[in-house]
Structure formats: C-alpha cells, structure tokens
Write a protein that holds these residues in place. Structure first.
Motif, short mmCIF file in Angstrom:
data_model
loop_
_atom_site.label_atom_id
_atom_site.label_comp_id
_atom_site.label_asym_id
_atom_site.label_seq_id
_atom_site.Cartn_x
_atom_site.Cartn_y
_atom_site.Cartn_z
N HIS A 96 14.02 113.30 20.85
CA HIS A 96 15.05 114.16 21.43
C HIS A 96 16.22 114.18 20.45
CE1 HIS A 96 17.61 115.47 25.17
NE2 HIS A 96 17.71 116.31 24.14
N VAL A 97 16.22 115.22 19.65
CA VAL A 97 17.19 115.36 18.57
C VAL A 97 17.98 116.65 18.81
CG1 VAL A 97 17.45 115.72 16.06
CG2 VAL A 97 15.78 114.06 16.92
N LEU A 98 19.26 116.60 18.52
CA LEU A 98 20.11 117.79 18.61
C LEU A 98 20.39 118.29 17.20
CD1 LEU A 98 22.68 116.40 21.23
CD2 LEU A 98 20.63 117.80 21.66
N VAL A 99 20.19 119.58 16.99
CA VAL A 99 20.52 120.21 15.71
C VAL A 99 21.71 121.12 15.94
CG1 VAL A 99 19.74 121.65 13.80
CG2 VAL A 99 18.10 120.14 14.97
N ILE A 100 22.77 120.90 15.19
CA ILE A 100 23.99 121.69 15.39
C ILE A 100 24.44 122.31 14.07
CG2 ILE A 100 24.71 120.18 17.28
CD1 ILE A 100 26.92 119.06 15.46
N PRO A 101 25.08 123.49 14.16
CA PRO A 101 25.78 124.00 12.98
C PRO A 101 27.05 123.18 12.79
CG PRO A 101 26.22 125.41 14.88
CD PRO A 101 25.26 124.34 15.35
N LYS A 102 27.44 122.95 11.54
CA LYS A 102 28.71 122.23 11.32
C LYS A 102 29.89 123.06 11.83
CE LYS A 102 27.25 119.26 7.54
NZ LYS A 102 27.32 118.94 6.11
N ALA A 103 29.79 124.36 11.72
CA ALA A 103 30.84 125.24 12.23
C ALA A 103 30.77 125.31 13.74
CB ALA A 103 30.69 126.64 11.63
N HIS A 104 31.92 125.43 14.37
CA HIS A 104 31.98 125.44 15.83
C HIS A 104 31.77 126.85 16.40
CE1 HIS A 104 33.36 124.19 19.87
NE2 HIS A 104 33.76 125.45 19.92
N TYR A 105 30.72 126.99 17.22
CA TYR A 105 30.53 128.17 18.06
C TYR A 105 30.18 127.66 19.44
CZ TYR A 105 30.55 130.74 13.74
OH TYR A 105 30.94 131.24 12.52
N LEU A 121 26.92 132.00 18.36
CA LEU A 121 26.49 131.68 16.99
C LEU A 121 25.63 132.80 16.42
CD1 LEU A 121 25.84 129.79 14.57
CD2 LEU A 121 24.06 128.76 16.01
N ALA A 122 24.66 133.24 17.18
CA ALA A 122 23.73 134.28 16.69
C ALA A 122 24.46 135.57 16.36
CB ALA A 122 22.63 134.52 17.72
N ALA A 123 25.43 135.92 17.20
CA ALA A 123 26.18 137.16 16.97
C ALA A 123 27.08 137.04 15.75
CB ALA A 123 27.00 137.50 18.22
N ALA A 124 27.63 135.84 15.53
CA ALA A 124 28.62 135.66 14.46
C ALA A 124 27.99 135.40 13.11
CB ALA A 124 29.55 134.49 14.82
N ALA A 171 19.69 130.87 11.54
CA ALA A 171 18.39 130.59 10.91
C ALA A 171 18.37 129.18 10.34
CB ALA A 171 18.12 131.62 9.81
N ASP A 172 19.48 128.72 9.78
CA ASP A 172 19.56 127.35 9.26
C ASP A 172 19.26 126.35 10.37
OD1 ASP A 172 20.39 128.47 6.84
OD2 ASP A 172 22.48 127.80 7.04
N VAL A 173 19.86 126.57 11.54
CA VAL A 173 19.65 125.66 12.68
C VAL A 173 18.18 125.67 13.08
CG1 VAL A 173 20.17 125.28 15.13
CG2 VAL A 173 22.03 125.80 13.52
N LEU A 174 17.60 126.85 13.18
CA LEU A 174 16.21 126.95 13.63
C LEU A 174 15.26 126.31 12.61
CD1 LEU A 174 14.45 127.93 15.92
CD2 LEU A 174 14.28 130.14 14.78
N ARG A 175 15.55 126.53 11.33
CA ARG A 175 14.72 125.90 10.30
C ARG A 175 14.79 124.38 10.40
NH1 ARG A 175 17.34 127.25 6.03
NH2 ARG A 175 18.25 125.17 5.97
N GLU A 176 15.97 123.87 10.65
CA GLU A 176 16.14 122.42 10.76
C GLU A 176 15.40 121.84 11.96
OE1 GLU A 176 17.62 119.83 8.82
OE2 GLU A 176 17.14 121.43 7.45
#
Ligand code: 5GP
Ligand code: ZN
Length: 119
Positions: free
Chosen positions: A43-52, A58-61, A67-72
């Motif tokens: 159970h791992v959380l993958v987050i963008p470093k930038a805050h959304y 996130l997807a809209a911005a 894509a980086d998050v999904l790849r990770e």
C-alpha cells in the motif's frame, strides 16, 4: 498559485521532508511512500511534488505530471513484485469517496486478493 506548496498540507510536508515517511521511490516530480495505515501488503501512495487538491485538478492543470504519477504507480508495483499478480490504482476524489488528504495521490494496492466492485 496552482501547484505551489500549501502550509497546512500533510503531503507537502512529506515532500519537504518536515514530516517523515518511508519513501520507496522519488523522481524529479513525484514521491512514493508507504501508507501509514496499510490496507494491503503493498500500500504505497504516489504523489506529485506540486500541490493539487485532487486527481481531477491535477489532470486538468498538468497532463505530463499526471502521466508521471501514473508511470510511477507501475514502477512501485514492479519493485514490490505485485505487477504479475495484479494490483489496483485508486484516486479517491472528494470526501464522499473517502478522500481525507487533499493533495492528489494514487494508492497502489496489491499483495492480496482485491474484491470487485470495491466497497
Ligand atoms: P485518502 O483517504 O485521502 O484517499 O488517502 C489518504 C491516505 O493517507 C490514507 O490511506 C492514510 O492512511 C494516509 N496517511 C495519512 N496520514 C499519513 C502520514 O502521515 N503518513 C503516511 N505515510 N500516510 C498517511
Ligand atoms: Zn500539498
């Protein structure tokens, strides 16, 4: 401003390193760390470093960052060796869906049987 760190955000503090986390992967744009209250062996959380605030924002911005998050999520699954057996990627979006931390994050869940449909 979109993507700027938020002073009251738990996951921004994990990105900054002011709150500790068990980090399993880090890239220029993302961090992946183990959930403090795991619901599965992986159970791992993958987050963008930038805050959304959520995945939709996130997807809209920033499609590249999305894509980086999904790849990770795939990299985490491979590293935890749950890719062959199967795993689930979840973005709880909105309080009604169980979102409690309003910094976009993907849950990567695996290592046990996962029911469908989810509760
Ligand atoms: P949500 O409910 O917003 O989709 O997911 C938030 C997740 O963050 C929960 O699964 C919760 O266990 C996890 N979490 C909350 N606080 C912390 C923390 O301080 N450290 C870590 N590693 N995970 C946390
Ligand atoms: Zn944040």
């Amino acid at each position: 401003m979109a993507g700027e760190p938020q002073a009251d955000c738990l996951f921004c503090k994990i990105v900054e390193g002011t709150i500790p986390a068990t980090v399993v992967r880090e890239t220029e744009t993302t961090v992946a760390f183990r959930d403090i209250n795991p619901q599965a062996p992986t159970h791992v959380l993958v987050i963008p470093k930038a805050h959304y605030r959520d995945a939709a924002t996130l997807a809209a911005a920033d499609p590249q960052l999305t894509a980086d998050v999904l790849r990770e999520t795939a990299e985490v699954a491979a590293e935890d060796k749950v890719d062959a057996t199967g795993y689930r990627v979840v973005f709880n979006t909105g309080a009604g869906a169980g979102q409690t931390v309003f910094h976009a994050h993907a849950h990567v869940l695996g290592g046990r049987g996962l029911e469908w449909p989810p509760g």
